[in-house]
Design a protein around this motif. Structure first.
Motif: not given
Length: 368
Positions: A105-115
């Motif tokens: 779950h982490l990679p996509n969520l982290l990328e979206s939240a950071t962007n």
């Protein structure tokens, strides 16, 4: 280095070291940290990293890539709705101690939240980023991937500083956790003390009770690992005081705090400080009421009960408690050093075949 020389340098008896080596005694985190220091390595290096399933290696590489791009944002999502839904899913997976699910779950969520946070720049957006990094730290610490854990807490702190004081307190708690995992308990306590002072000056209301409470619980664990009764008692007293402000345990930012979770930390510290009867008594008190905490807290609770029963010579109850931990949080039990050590000693001490024990040892990958 001979056994006697190692024991002397680690500040433990040669007899204890021998019993640990042959499987008659479990290796506690405090003793392990002393041995690690004597060998010139960290606690996590002594214990070794948990293995990564082949299917997870690609996701882990993807996650590391997203972390490296912290200051190189891409196209942001159109809104925060999916990020908030993703955070809810992350907190649920973490609470269930679903390590594989968290990693996926982490990679996509982290990328979206950071962007998104780079796009809008609001404290709430950066708080979400810090929460995801807290999840990264949690996952990395469970596996003893300490290079990833160290990087995660640095990024978490950077995001938290753009968010709010409670998020900063949580980031400090996780930073202290890296020293806990590495065996540098004294430095971890210094991080907690600094964070407590900062939180006392910046937090108010329910956030104050929650933030200071989780910091004192971290301090309690750290003090217990170095057998510092005075400091442990101080952090325990403060944690209980703040837990009184929260009648029922609450979850915030993926972390729980309240009377019940405080009791689980007190029980764990009793085990670390070799107060095994007190630990069992505390466990019995916790079990008098239905446990409302998530699996990520209940699993370790039963692991600590197993450690206490084993130290008191009750192998059957130790196996019962360890079986409960595996039933509640199997993925965590598979990588947790307390679970591994207790099971290692149980298999060593049982001279006759025990079908239930052998089945558990097979699941854990422990030779028997």
């Amino acid at each position: 280095m001979g056994q006697t020389a190692l024991a002397r340098k680690a500040g433990i008896s040669a007899s204890l070291l021998s019993k640990i080596e042959v499987g008659d005694r479990a290796l506690s985190q405090g003793v392990a940290a002393s041995i690690a220091a004597a060998l010139g390595c960290t606690l996590n290096e002594l214990l070794g990293k948990a293995s990564t399933e082949p299917a997870n290696k690609e996701k882990l590489t993807e996650l590391r890539g997203v972390i490296r791009r912290f200051d190189c944002p891409g196209d942001p999502p159109s809104g925060s709705e999916k990020i908030q839904a993703g955070l809810s899913d992350l907190f649920k997976l973490r609470g269930e101690a679903n390590l594989g699910g968290v990693l996926n779950h982490l990679p996509n969520l982290l990328e979206s939240a950071t962007n998104y946070a780079h796009s809008v720049g609001t404290p709430d957006a950066w708080s979400s980023v810090a929460d995801v990094y807290s999840g990264v730290y949690w996952l990395a610490a469970r596996h003893r991937w300490m290079d990833l854990a160290d990087l995660a807490v640095v990024r978490q702190r950077m995001a938290a500083e753009r968010a709010n004081p409670l998020t900063v307190a949580i980031a400090s708690r996780d930073e202290a956790g890296t020293f806990l995992n590495g065996g540098d308990f004294a430095t971890g306590l210094a991080v907690v003390d600094r964070a407590v002072t900062e939180a006392e000056g910046r937090l108010s209301g329910k956030a104050r009770a929650f933030g200071l409470g989780i910091l004192h619980l971290r301090g309690l664990t750290l003090a217990g690992r170095i057998m510092d009764k005075r400091v442990a008692a101080r952090h325990q007293q403060e944690a209980l005081r703040w837990a009184d402000e929260i009648p029922q345990d609450v979850g915030d930012h993926g972390i729980h705090f309240g009377p019940e979770n405080t009791a689980t930390h007190v029980m764990a510290t009793y085990v670390d400080m070799e107060r095994y009867a007190d630990a069992i008594s505390t466990m019995e008190g916790i079990e008098r009421e239905p446990i409302t905490l998530p699996a990520t807290r209940v699993g370790p609770l039963h692991m600590n009960a197993a450690r206490a029963h084993l130290a008191l010579g009750n192998r059957e109850k130790a196996l019962d408690s360890l079986s409960e931990a595996w039933e509640i949080a199997p993925q965590m039990a598979r990588v947790h050093p307390h679970s591994q050590e207790t099971l290692r000693v149980l298999t060593s001490l049982h001279r006759r075949s025990n079908r239930r024990l052998m089945a558990l040892a097979k699941r854990a990958g422990i030779p028997h």
